[in-house]
Design a protein around this motif. Structure first.
Motif, short mmCIF file in Angstrom:
data_model
loop_
_atom_site.label_atom_id
_atom_site.label_comp_id
_atom_site.label_asym_id
_atom_site.label_seq_id
_atom_site.Cartn_x
_atom_site.Cartn_y
_atom_site.Cartn_z
N THR A 26 30.61 70.82 62.82
CA THR A 26 30.19 69.54 63.39
C THR A 26 30.01 68.49 62.31
O THR A 26 30.45 67.34 62.47
N TYR A 27 29.40 68.87 61.20
CA TYR A 27 29.20 67.94 60.09
C TYR A 27 30.54 67.45 59.56
O TYR A 27 30.73 66.26 59.32
N GLU A 28 31.47 68.38 59.37
CA GLU A 28 32.79 68.00 58.86
C GLU A 28 33.53 67.10 59.85
O GLU A 28 34.20 66.15 59.45
N GLU A 29 33.38 67.38 61.13
CA GLU A 29 34.01 66.55 62.16
C GLU A 29 33.40 65.14 62.15
O GLU A 29 34.12 64.14 62.23
N LEU A 30 32.10 65.07 62.02
CA LEU A 30 31.42 63.77 61.98
C LEU A 30 31.81 63.01 60.72
O LEU A 30 32.10 61.81 60.78
N ALA A 31 31.87 63.69 59.59
CA ALA A 31 32.21 63.03 58.32
C ALA A 31 33.63 62.51 58.32
O ALA A 31 33.91 61.46 57.73
N GLY A 32 34.54 63.19 59.00
CA GLY A 32 35.93 62.78 58.99
C GLY A 32 36.33 61.92 60.17
O GLY A 32 37.46 61.46 60.25
N SER A 33 35.39 61.68 61.06
CA SER A 33 35.72 60.94 62.29
C SER A 33 35.68 59.44 62.07
O SER A 33 34.73 58.90 61.52
N SER A 71 36.72 57.59 64.82
CA SER A 71 36.54 57.15 66.20
C SER A 71 36.01 58.32 67.00
O SER A 71 35.67 59.35 66.46
N GLY A 72 35.99 58.17 68.27
CA GLY A 72 35.46 59.23 69.10
C GLY A 72 33.99 59.01 69.38
O GLY A 72 33.43 57.95 69.08
N ASN A 73 33.37 60.01 69.91
CA ASN A 73 31.98 59.89 70.30
C ASN A 73 31.06 60.33 69.15
O ASN A 73 30.62 61.47 69.10
N LEU A 74 30.79 59.41 68.24
CA LEU A 74 29.95 59.73 67.09
C LEU A 74 28.53 60.07 67.51
O LEU A 74 27.88 60.92 66.90
N THR A 75 28.05 59.43 68.56
CA THR A 75 26.69 59.71 69.03
C THR A 75 26.56 61.16 69.47
O THR A 75 25.58 61.82 69.15
N ALA A 76 27.55 61.66 70.19
CA ALA A 76 27.51 63.05 70.64
C ALA A 76 27.52 64.01 69.45
O ALA A 76 26.81 65.02 69.45
N LEU A 77 28.32 63.69 68.44
CA LEU A 77 28.36 64.54 67.25
C LEU A 77 27.03 64.52 66.52
O LEU A 77 26.56 65.57 66.05
N ARG A 78 26.42 63.36 66.40
CA ARG A 78 25.11 63.27 65.74
C ARG A 78 24.06 64.06 66.50
O ARG A 78 23.24 64.76 65.90
N ARG A 79 24.08 63.95 67.81
CA ARG A 79 23.10 64.69 68.63
C ARG A 79 23.31 66.20 68.49
O ARG A 79 22.34 66.96 68.41
N ARG A 80 24.56 66.61 68.46
CA ARG A 80 24.87 68.03 68.29
C ARG A 80 24.39 68.52 66.93
O ARG A 80 23.81 69.61 66.81
#
Length: 83
Positions: free
Chosen positions: A21-28, A30-39
């Motif tokens: 999840t951290y890697e996905e958030l760091a490399g994102s 676009s997309g739903n950043l809020t959902a990734l942060r919450r996860r």
């Protein structure tokens, strides 16, 4: 000095999911950043509150480092077909 007991499977899985999840958030970009942060926050709470982490020193950097190393080793064994 004896090595600490192995981490339980549920804790290793939570750490692996946290890392992904951290890697996905760091490399994102676009997309739903809020959902990734919450996860990421949910997983952080799950890991920090796990009894095994608490028994190993809770928020101590050593406990977190041990967990990250164990999760990486677990993932590598799984990729080699040895899960």
């Amino acid at each position: 000095m004896a090595s600490p007991p192995p981490f339980p499977q549920d804790l290793l899985q939570a750490q692996l999911e946290w890392t992904r999840t951290y890697e996905e958030l760091a490399g994102s970009r676009s997309g739903n950043l809020t959902a990734l942060r919450r996860r990421l926050l949910r997983l952080s709470r799950t890991i920090a509150g796990h009894p095994d982490v608490q028994a190993r020193g809770g928020r101590a950097p050593v406990a977190w480092g041990e967990l990250r190393r164990a999760a990486r080793a677990h993932a590598q064994r799984g990729e080699a077909g040895m899960s």
